[in-house]
Design a protein around this motif. Structure first.
Motif, mmCIF file in Angstrom:
data_model
loop_
_atom_site.group_PDB
_atom_site.id
_atom_site.type_symbol
_atom_site.label_atom_id
_atom_site.label_comp_id
_atom_site.label_asym_id
_atom_site.label_seq_id
_atom_site.Cartn_x
_atom_site.Cartn_y
_atom_site.Cartn_z
ATOM 1 N N ARG A 59 0.838 -1.202 0.000
ATOM 2 C CA ARG A 59 0.000 0.000 0.000
ATOM 3 C C ARG A 59 0.874 1.254 0.000
ATOM 4 N NH1 ARG A 59 -2.958 -0.652 4.486
ATOM 5 N NH2 ARG A 59 -4.809 -1.332 3.391
ATOM 6 N N ARG A 60 1.877 1.272 0.856
ATOM 7 C CA ARG A 60 2.762 2.433 0.947
ATOM 8 C C ARG A 60 3.467 2.684 -0.382
ATOM 9 N NH1 ARG A 60 6.930 1.150 4.860
ATOM 10 N NH2 ARG A 60 5.118 0.433 6.010
ATOM 11 N N THR A 61 3.950 1.621 -1.018
ATOM 12 C CA THR A 61 4.627 1.754 -2.306
ATOM 13 C C THR A 61 3.666 2.273 -3.368
ATOM 14 O OG1 THR A 61 6.131 -0.054 -1.736
ATOM 15 C CG2 THR A 61 5.966 0.528 -4.069
ATOM 16 N N ARG A 62 2.457 1.711 -3.399
ATOM 17 C CA ARG A 62 1.449 2.144 -4.370
ATOM 18 C C ARG A 62 1.137 3.626 -4.198
ATOM 19 N NH1 ARG A 62 -3.666 3.041 -3.609
ATOM 20 N NH2 ARG A 62 -3.926 1.766 -1.741
ATOM 21 N N LYS A 63 0.931 4.049 -2.967
ATOM 22 C CA LYS A 63 0.590 5.452 -2.714
ATOM 23 C C LYS A 63 1.752 6.382 -3.018
ATOM 24 C CE LYS A 63 -3.231 4.895 0.439
ATOM 25 N NZ LYS A 63 -3.839 5.338 1.693
ATOM 26 N N THR A 64 2.978 5.928 -2.754
ATOM 27 C CA THR A 64 4.164 6.724 -3.081
ATOM 28 C C THR A 64 4.210 7.017 -4.570
ATOM 29 O OG1 THR A 64 5.422 5.849 -1.227
ATOM 30 C CG2 THR A 64 6.695 6.740 -3.045
ATOM 31 N N ARG A 65 3.779 6.059 -5.369
ATOM 32 C CA ARG A 65 3.758 6.232 -6.824
ATOM 33 C C ARG A 65 2.538 7.035 -7.294
ATOM 34 N NH1 ARG A 65 6.994 2.331 -5.881
ATOM 35 N NH2 ARG A 65 8.409 1.314 -7.297
ATOM 36 N N GLY A 66 1.625 7.333 -6.368
ATOM 37 C CA GLY A 66 0.431 8.083 -6.725
ATOM 38 C C GLY A 66 -0.612 7.243 -7.443
ATOM 39 N N TRP A 67 -0.547 5.932 -7.270
ATOM 40 C CA TRP A 67 -1.469 5.022 -7.944
ATOM 41 C C TRP A 67 -2.636 4.670 -7.035
ATOM 42 C CZ3 TRP A 67 2.289 0.797 -10.230
ATOM 43 C CH2 TRP A 67 3.122 1.399 -11.187
ATOM 44 N N THR A 68 -3.766 4.361 -7.663
ATOM 45 C CA THR A 68 -4.929 3.855 -6.944
ATOM 46 C C THR A 68 -4.929 2.329 -7.026
ATOM 47 O OG1 THR A 68 -6.349 3.838 -8.891
ATOM 48 C CG2 THR A 68 -6.252 5.909 -7.605
ATOM 49 N N GLN A 69 -5.804 1.731 -6.250
ATOM 50 C CA GLN A 69 -5.965 0.279 -6.380
ATOM 51 C C GLN A 69 -6.486 -0.060 -7.769
ATOM 52 O OE1 GLN A 69 -8.446 -0.781 -3.025
ATOM 53 N NE2 GLN A 69 -6.669 -1.018 -1.682
ATOM 54 N N GLY A 70 -7.258 0.836 -8.361
ATOM 55 C CA GLY A 70 -7.736 0.640 -9.735
ATOM 56 C C GLY A 70 -6.594 0.613 -10.736
ATOM 57 N N GLU A 100 -3.842 -5.697 0.759
ATOM 58 C CA GLU A 100 -3.327 -4.536 1.480
ATOM 59 C C GLU A 100 -3.809 -4.501 2.929
ATOM 60 O OE1 GLU A 100 -4.083 -0.913 -0.657
ATOM 61 O OE2 GLU A 100 -2.600 -1.389 -2.204
ATOM 62 N N ASN A 101 -4.932 -5.156 3.201
ATOM 63 C CA ASN A 101 -5.455 -5.212 4.563
ATOM 64 C C ASN A 101 -4.927 -6.398 5.359
ATOM 65 O OD1 ASN A 101 -7.055 -2.844 4.666
ATOM 66 N ND2 ASN A 101 -8.532 -3.834 3.317
ATOM 67 N N GLY A 102 -3.982 -7.140 4.775
ATOM 68 C CA GLY A 102 -3.304 -8.196 5.520
ATOM 69 C C GLY A 102 -3.955 -9.551 5.492
ATOM 70 N N ASP A 103 -4.777 -9.824 4.479
ATOM 71 C CA ASP A 103 -5.409 -11.141 4.361
ATOM 72 C C ASP A 103 -4.336 -12.203 4.159
ATOM 73 O OD1 ASP A 103 -6.880 -13.404 3.832
ATOM 74 O OD2 ASP A 103 -7.917 -12.592 2.087
ATOM 75 N N ALA A 104 -4.175 -13.063 5.142
ATOM 76 C CA ALA A 104 -3.143 -14.103 5.078
ATOM 77 C C ALA A 104 -3.489 -15.199 4.071
ATOM 78 C CB ALA A 104 -2.937 -14.721 6.458
ATOM 79 N N GLY A 105 -4.715 -15.220 3.568
ATOM 80 C CA GLY A 105 -5.127 -16.244 2.608
ATOM 81 C C GLY A 105 -4.840 -15.879 1.162
ATOM 82 N N THR A 106 -4.200 -14.754 0.933
ATOM 83 C CA THR A 106 -3.898 -14.320 -0.428
ATOM 84 C C THR A 106 -2.878 -15.254 -1.062
ATOM 85 O OG1 THR A 106 -4.301 -12.029 0.207
ATOM 86 C CG2 THR A 106 -3.099 -12.387 -1.835
ATOM 87 N N LYS A 107 -3.113 -15.637 -2.308
ATOM 88 C CA LYS A 107 -2.185 -16.519 -3.011
ATOM 89 C C LYS A 107 -0.862 -15.815 -3.281
ATOM 90 C CE LYS A 107 -5.689 -19.147 -5.466
ATOM 91 N NZ LYS A 107 -6.200 -19.509 -6.796
ATOM 92 N N LEU A 108 0.211 -16.571 -3.211
ATOM 93 C CA LEU A 108 1.535 -16.022 -3.478
ATOM 94 C C LEU A 108 1.603 -15.437 -4.886
ATOM 95 C CD1 LEU A 108 4.426 -15.480 -2.607
ATOM 96 C CD2 LEU A 108 4.997 -17.810 -3.328
ATOM 97 N N ALA A 109 0.968 -16.073 -5.849
ATOM 98 C CA ALA A 109 0.974 -15.565 -7.230
ATOM 99 C C ALA A 109 0.351 -14.174 -7.304
ATOM 100 C CB ALA A 109 0.222 -16.528 -8.149
ATOM 101 N N THR A 110 -0.649 -13.923 -6.481
ATOM 102 C CA THR A 110 -1.288 -12.603 -6.441
ATOM 103 C C THR A 110 -0.323 -11.571 -5.879
ATOM 104 O OG1 THR A 110 -3.466 -13.618 -6.181
ATOM 105 C CG2 THR A 110 -3.255 -11.317 -5.520
ATOM 106 N N VAL A 111 0.339 -11.916 -4.795
ATOM 107 C CA VAL A 111 1.325 -11.010 -4.190
ATOM 108 C C VAL A 111 2.416 -10.682 -5.202
ATOM 109 C CG1 VAL A 111 3.037 -10.731 -2.353
ATOM 110 C CG2 VAL A 111 0.876 -11.894 -1.867
ATOM 111 N N LEU A 112 2.914 -11.693 -5.875
ATOM 112 C CA LEU A 112 3.996 -11.492 -6.848
ATOM 113 C C LEU A 112 3.535 -10.647 -8.036
ATOM 114 C CD1 LEU A 112 5.652 -15.024 -6.758
ATOM 115 C CD2 LEU A 112 6.462 -12.916 -5.672
ATOM 116 N N ALA A 113 2.293 -10.816 -8.470
ATOM 117 C CA ALA A 113 1.775 -10.016 -9.588
ATOM 118 C C ALA A 113 1.708 -8.538 -9.201
ATOM 119 C CB ALA A 113 0.389 -10.513 -10.001
ATOM 120 N N ILE A 114 1.255 -8.263 -7.996
ATOM 121 C CA ILE A 114 1.176 -6.875 -7.538
ATOM 122 C C ILE A 114 2.575 -6.298 -7.351
ATOM 123 C CG2 ILE A 114 0.443 -5.384 -5.633
ATOM 124 C CD1 ILE A 114 -2.011 -7.302 -5.371
#
Length: 81
Positions: free
Chosen positions: A16-27, A44-58
């Motif tokens: 979240r911090r990195t995204r906001k630093t770049r001035g980007w929205t979640q959209g 961004e809210n800390g869901d521990a069930g998020t797939k690793l592939a999703t984290v890596l894509a973001i």
């Protein structure tokens, strides 16, 4: 930028911090990754069930890399596989 995260909450906050630093929205991230805004929000809210592939894509959309660090040194991901 050098961020350290050890929990799902810390990973989410770092992204979240990195995204906001770049001035980007979640959209903006959604458009770059083809992930739903709800998925990005959940991560961004800390869901521990998020797939690793999703984290890596973001992370890729933000220009970040995944690195494992050992206490007292750094271990490149290529060294693991």
């Amino acid at each position: 930028m050098d961020l350290t995260a050890r929990t799902a909450e810390q990973i989410g906050e770092a992204l979240r911090r990195t995204r906001k630093t770049r001035g980007w929205t979640q959209g903006d991230i959604s458009a770059r990754t083809n992930l739903r805004v709800a998925t990005i929000s959940s991560l961004e809210n800390g869901d521990a069930g998020t797939k690793l592939a999703t984290v890596l894509a973001i992370m890729a959309a933000l220009g970040l890399e995944f690195r494992l660090v050992e206490r007292g040194g750094s271990l490149e991901i290529e060294d693991i596989f």
